[in-house]
Design a protein around this motif. Structure first.
Motif, short mmCIF file in Angstrom:
data_model
loop_
_atom_site.label_atom_id
_atom_site.label_comp_id
_atom_site.label_asym_id
_atom_site.label_seq_id
_atom_site.Cartn_x
_atom_site.Cartn_y
_atom_site.Cartn_z
N MET A 154 0.85 -1.20 0.00
CA MET A 154 0.00 0.00 0.00
C MET A 154 0.89 1.25 0.00
SD MET A 154 -3.36 0.34 0.22
CE MET A 154 -4.65 1.45 0.73
N ASN A 155 0.68 2.11 -0.96
CA ASN A 155 1.49 3.32 -1.07
C ASN A 155 0.76 4.50 -0.38
OD1 ASN A 155 3.03 5.50 -1.83
ND2 ASN A 155 3.20 4.91 -3.97
N PHE A 156 0.91 4.55 0.96
CA PHE A 156 0.19 5.56 1.75
C PHE A 156 0.66 6.97 1.40
CE2 PHE A 156 -0.64 1.91 4.55
CZ PHE A 156 -2.02 2.05 4.63
N HIS A 157 1.95 7.09 1.13
CA HIS A 157 2.47 8.42 0.82
C HIS A 157 1.81 8.98 -0.43
CE1 HIS A 157 5.36 8.40 4.00
NE2 HIS A 157 5.87 7.26 3.59
N ALA A 158 1.56 8.08 -1.40
CA ALA A 158 0.93 8.53 -2.64
C ALA A 158 -0.51 8.94 -2.39
CB ALA A 158 1.00 7.43 -3.69
N ILE A 159 -1.22 8.13 -1.61
CA ILE A 159 -2.62 8.46 -1.31
C ILE A 159 -2.68 9.82 -0.61
CG2 ILE A 159 -4.65 7.79 0.04
CD1 ILE A 159 -3.88 4.89 -0.45
N ARG A 160 -1.77 9.98 0.34
CA ARG A 160 -1.74 11.23 1.08
C ARG A 160 -1.41 12.40 0.14
NH1 ARG A 160 2.17 12.51 6.13
NH2 ARG A 160 3.28 13.59 4.48
N ALA A 161 -0.47 12.15 -0.77
CA ALA A 161 -0.07 13.23 -1.70
C ALA A 161 -1.25 13.65 -2.58
CB ALA A 161 1.11 12.76 -2.55
N ILE A 162 -1.95 12.68 -3.15
CA ILE A 162 -3.05 13.02 -4.06
C ILE A 162 -4.20 13.66 -3.28
CG2 ILE A 162 -4.78 12.12 -5.67
CD1 ILE A 162 -2.82 9.87 -6.35
N THR A 197 4.07 -7.44 -13.19
CA THR A 197 3.72 -8.18 -11.97
C THR A 197 4.29 -7.52 -10.72
OG1 THR A 197 5.63 -9.62 -12.30
CG2 THR A 197 3.52 -10.38 -13.17
N ASP A 198 5.37 -6.80 -10.88
CA ASP A 198 6.02 -6.18 -9.71
C ASP A 198 6.21 -4.69 -9.99
OD1 ASP A 198 7.20 -5.97 -7.28
OD2 ASP A 198 9.04 -7.00 -7.80
N PHE A 199 5.12 -4.05 -10.46
CA PHE A 199 5.25 -2.68 -10.96
C PHE A 199 5.67 -1.68 -9.89
CE2 PHE A 199 1.54 -0.46 -9.29
CZ PHE A 199 0.73 -1.51 -8.89
N ARG A 200 5.28 -1.95 -8.64
CA ARG A 200 5.64 -0.97 -7.59
C ARG A 200 7.15 -0.85 -7.44
NH1 ARG A 200 1.21 0.43 -4.15
NH2 ARG A 200 -0.42 -1.13 -4.32
N ALA A 201 7.80 -2.01 -7.30
CA ALA A 201 9.25 -2.00 -7.10
C ALA A 201 9.95 -1.44 -8.33
CB ALA A 201 9.74 -3.40 -6.79
N ALA A 202 9.42 -1.82 -9.53
CA ALA A 202 10.05 -1.37 -10.76
C ALA A 202 9.92 0.15 -10.91
CB ALA A 202 9.42 -2.07 -11.96
N ARG A 203 8.70 0.66 -10.75
CA ARG A 203 8.47 2.09 -11.01
C ARG A 203 9.13 2.99 -9.96
NH1 ARG A 203 2.09 2.23 -12.52
NH2 ARG A 203 2.14 0.71 -14.21
N ALA A 204 9.26 2.45 -8.72
CA ALA A 204 9.85 3.28 -7.66
C ALA A 204 11.29 3.67 -8.02
CB ALA A 204 9.81 2.54 -6.34
N LEU A 205 11.92 2.89 -8.90
CA LEU A 205 13.33 3.15 -9.26
C LEU A 205 13.46 4.22 -10.34
CD1 LEU A 205 14.57 -0.55 -9.55
CD2 LEU A 205 15.06 1.05 -7.69
N ILE A 206 12.32 4.56 -10.97
CA ILE A 206 12.39 5.36 -12.20
C ILE A 206 11.91 6.79 -12.00
CG2 ILE A 206 11.48 5.56 -14.55
CD1 ILE A 206 11.19 2.56 -14.64
N GLY A 207 12.63 7.71 -12.60
CA GLY A 207 12.16 9.08 -12.72
C GLY A 207 12.00 9.37 -14.21
N LEU A 208 10.89 9.98 -14.58
CA LEU A 208 10.62 10.21 -16.01
C LEU A 208 10.43 11.70 -16.27
CD1 LEU A 208 9.67 9.46 -18.93
CD2 LEU A 208 7.40 9.07 -17.97
N ILE A 218 1.84 3.19 -7.92
CA ILE A 218 0.57 3.30 -7.22
C ILE A 218 -0.45 2.43 -7.95
CG2 ILE A 218 0.11 5.47 -8.50
CD1 ILE A 218 -1.59 6.37 -6.14
N SER A 219 -1.26 1.71 -7.18
CA SER A 219 -2.22 0.81 -7.81
C SER A 219 -3.48 1.58 -8.19
CB SER A 219 -2.59 -0.32 -6.86
OG SER A 219 -3.40 0.19 -5.82
N TYR A 220 -4.29 0.98 -9.05
CA TYR A 220 -5.52 1.64 -9.48
C TYR A 220 -6.44 1.89 -8.29
CZ TYR A 220 -3.92 0.28 -14.10
OH TYR A 220 -3.17 0.14 -15.23
N ALA A 221 -6.49 0.91 -7.40
CA ALA A 221 -7.36 1.07 -6.23
C ALA A 221 -6.93 2.29 -5.43
CB ALA A 221 -7.28 -0.19 -5.37
N GLU A 222 -5.62 2.48 -5.31
CA GLU A 222 -5.12 3.63 -4.55
C GLU A 222 -5.45 4.95 -5.25
OE1 GLU A 222 -1.51 0.93 -2.77
OE2 GLU A 222 -1.09 2.38 -4.34
#
Lengths: 253, 350
Positions: free
Chosen positions: A1-9, B113-124, A97-101
């Motif tokens: 869960m990406n709480f920081h992102a939810i908080r940011a948005i 499948t592991d998009f969180r870990a992958a995207r956290a590394l990237i700045g665009l 961030i997931s769609y649900a978030e």
């Protein structure tokens, strides 16, 4: 869960509300107050009580619902449409961030705003008419469920719309008429029998009826049906949002 | 075969003749070496794209079977004409475009499948100047940090803004900034969450000289801190100036990936121009096989040669000229630029 992102948005959206305080909070309150003055005080004094409730008080739940529906849809639709329009949505789609978030953040912020507006209108109403709330917890439940459901619908509109015209179209041509014809200003009993049946196809009838029941203990349709229909709309909206994200509709190619 | 194994057993210790402690040490070292080299390989590659294709419902194939490894810490330039698929490739890696087939991993994490870990590394940093309008610079950059899952860190945001000369503008609304400043804001947003990989899509398109040089300096500084940088560009000199490796993409196909220096060496044609002492009527028959070109005025001889064979070719030619009695007073060589290489590659492809 990406709480920081939810908080940011969520924080970003609430900051937008603060920046546009006049438009997002004060203007719905002023327009609703005008309804009270015109319908409640001026015309209402000539209308007999409905089920033992003065007309001025009778229209309060309907007016709150009217604002809740229009505010929720316009807040949420604008919140997600604007990043698409400006192109800043790239950041959202490339974030961990997931769609649900995403939905929780945007819909949460839009619902929060419209609930605040609803409560301010309620407070304003007490200045014009004596008001009692029979079932306060139910009142809050209907308030929150309706705000969330219509914020979801707004979110869907914001993703579907590809120009500003479409963005205004649904709230203007569908939500407002349904709210007006859904018994904001009258009891369904006051309609001719044919129209009473037709009205039952208007989903807003159930929302207003349930909400009014929480105030006065009187309702056009049973509370269980109101709650059931409210939940049904919520799930339909959730299903559409889930479909949007599953297919990437209008978001990803 | 036998001899080979004998020599190796002479230089190393033969496990069969080792005593207990030696053997343990040998096994451990060998295991460590194997694991070490596997880890080393894995560590070297930070983005792995394999057999990636993207086609649209219209039938248009934006990417066609692209396979590419980006090494940790390098600056990789992706070159290609407009519509070649540069942005599609970047967008797919960053999660903006869904791949039709193929797989992408970032830091070993699958982008789906592991998009969180992958995207956290990237700045665009996108190509278009897509910024908010009404927010302040500080707010929008802090927002990006949160969006990428990092707790607030005002000190880091301050550092990023200062490094991009945005500190004075931190309270300004973005809409009041110039285009160049907005570009800096986009970079600040991308750097707000301390990414390990930075994508710069056409970073210097429509940017003035000063900002371009600032940007180059920034990219070099980032590389010093171990950030991997992938940039797309039209400006060949940018790739020539910055990149460690270059990929050329055309019509959705990656037609070449090469070390920049190697690429220049391999494909770069060199020209030797000799300014002759006296006018030459025609090229002597003995020198015909060099394919020399004589200028119209007869005062210049041009020899085009492959950079790989430069030593043998030039020396022999000069000797040949000497023997033929042709004297020259000056000479200069020039190497084809990356632009020439690029144009010829893309032409070939078409």
């Amino acid at each position: 869960m990406n709480f920081h992102a939810i908080r940011a948005i969520y924080g970003f959206e609430m900051a937008r509300t603060r920046r546009t305080l006049l438009q997002s909070i004060i203007s719905p309150v002023i327009s609703t107050s005008l309804y009270f003055v015109v319908f409640g005080a001026a015309i209402g004094s000539r209308i007999p009580e409905i089920d033992g409730v003065s007309y001025g008080a009778f229209i309060v739940p309907g007016l709150i619902m009217l604002s809740l529906l229009t505010q929720s849809t316009s807040n949420a639709s604008f919140a997600i449409f604007f990043p698409r329009f400006a192109g800043t949505i790239y950041e959202l789609l490339s974030a961990p961030i997931s769609y649900a978030e995403i939905v929780v953040s945007y819909v949460g912020a839009a619902a929060t705003k419209s609930i605040i507006v609803g409560l301010i209108i309620l407070a304003t109403a007490t200045l014009f008419v004596p008001l009692q709330i029979a079932h306060p917890l139910w009142m809050l439940l209907f308030l929150v469920l309706t705000a969330v459901t219509f914020s979801l619908i707004g979110f869907i509109i914001g993703i579907w719309a590809d120009n500003f015209e479409k963005l205004q179209l649904v709230p203007l041509l569908i939500v407002t008429p349904l709210a007006f014809l859904g018994g904001s200003f009258y009891s369904i009993d006051m309609l001719p029998p044919v129209w009473q049946t037709v009205t039952l196809f208007n989903p807003v009838v159930y929302l207003i009826s349930g909400f009014r029941w929480s105030f006065f203990g009187i309702a056009d349709v049973s509370v269980a049906l109101s709650l059931g229909m409210t939940l049904l709309f919520l799930f339909i909206a959730l299903a559409i949002v889930a479909w949007i994200f599953k297919t990437g509709y209008r978001l990803k190619t | 075969m036998k001899r080979l194994s004998m020599t190796t057993s002479l230089t190393r210790k033969d496990p069969n003749t080792m005593c207990g402690n030696d053997l343990k040490l040998f096994v451990r070292r060998r295991a460590a070496n194997r694991a070490g080299s596997a880890i080393f390989d894995r560590m070297q590659v930070i983005i792995s794209v394999s057999n990636l294709s993207k086609s649209y419902a219209s039938g248009f194939e934006a990417l066609s079977n692209v396979t590419l490894d980006i090494r940790r810490g390098e600056i990789f330039a992706l070159l290609g004409p407009n519509g070649a698929g540069k942005t599609t490739l970047i967008s797919t890696i960053c999660g903006l475009v869904r791949p039709s087939t193929g797989r992408v991993t970032v830091g070993g994490h699958d982008i789906i499948t592991d998009f969180r870990a992958a995207r956290a590394l990237i700045g665009l940093v996108p190509q278009e100047l897509t910024t908010d309008s009404f927010e302040s610079v500080w707010a929008t950059v802090s927002f990006s940090r949160g969006l990428f899952g990092k707790p607030p860190d005002p000190a880091h945001i301050e550092k990023v803004l200062k490094s991009l000369s945005l500190w004075d503008k931190r309270k300004s609304r973005i809409m009041t900034l110039s285009g160049g400043m907005k570009r800096r804001v986009l970079i600040a947003k991308a750097l707000s969450h301390e990414p390990r990989i930075l994508f710069l899509d056409e970073p210097t398109a429509g940017v003035d000289v000063e900002l371009r040089q600032d940007m180059w300096a920034l990219v070099r500084d980032l590389r010093e801190t171990g950030v991997t940088i992938i940039l797309t560009t039209h400006y060949i000199e940018e790739a020539e100036e910055m990149a460690d490796r270059i990929g050329v993409i055309s019509k959705g196909r990656l037609i070449l990936v090469e070390d920049k220096v190697e690429l220049m060496r391999k494909l770069g044609k060199k020209q030797l121009a000799l300014h002759l002492d006296q006018r030459l009527e025609q090229i002597p028959a003995a020198l015909a096989h060099y394919g020399l070109v004589l200028s119209d005025d007869g005062h210049e001889l041009i020899y085009t040669y492959d950079a790989k064979k430069e030593h043998a070719g030039i020396l022999a030619l000069l000797r040949g000229l000497d023997e033929a009695g042709i004297a020259f007073r000056d000479l200069n060589t020039s190497q084809s630029s990356l632009e020439d290489i690029f144009v010829s590659l893309v032409k070939e492809e078409q």
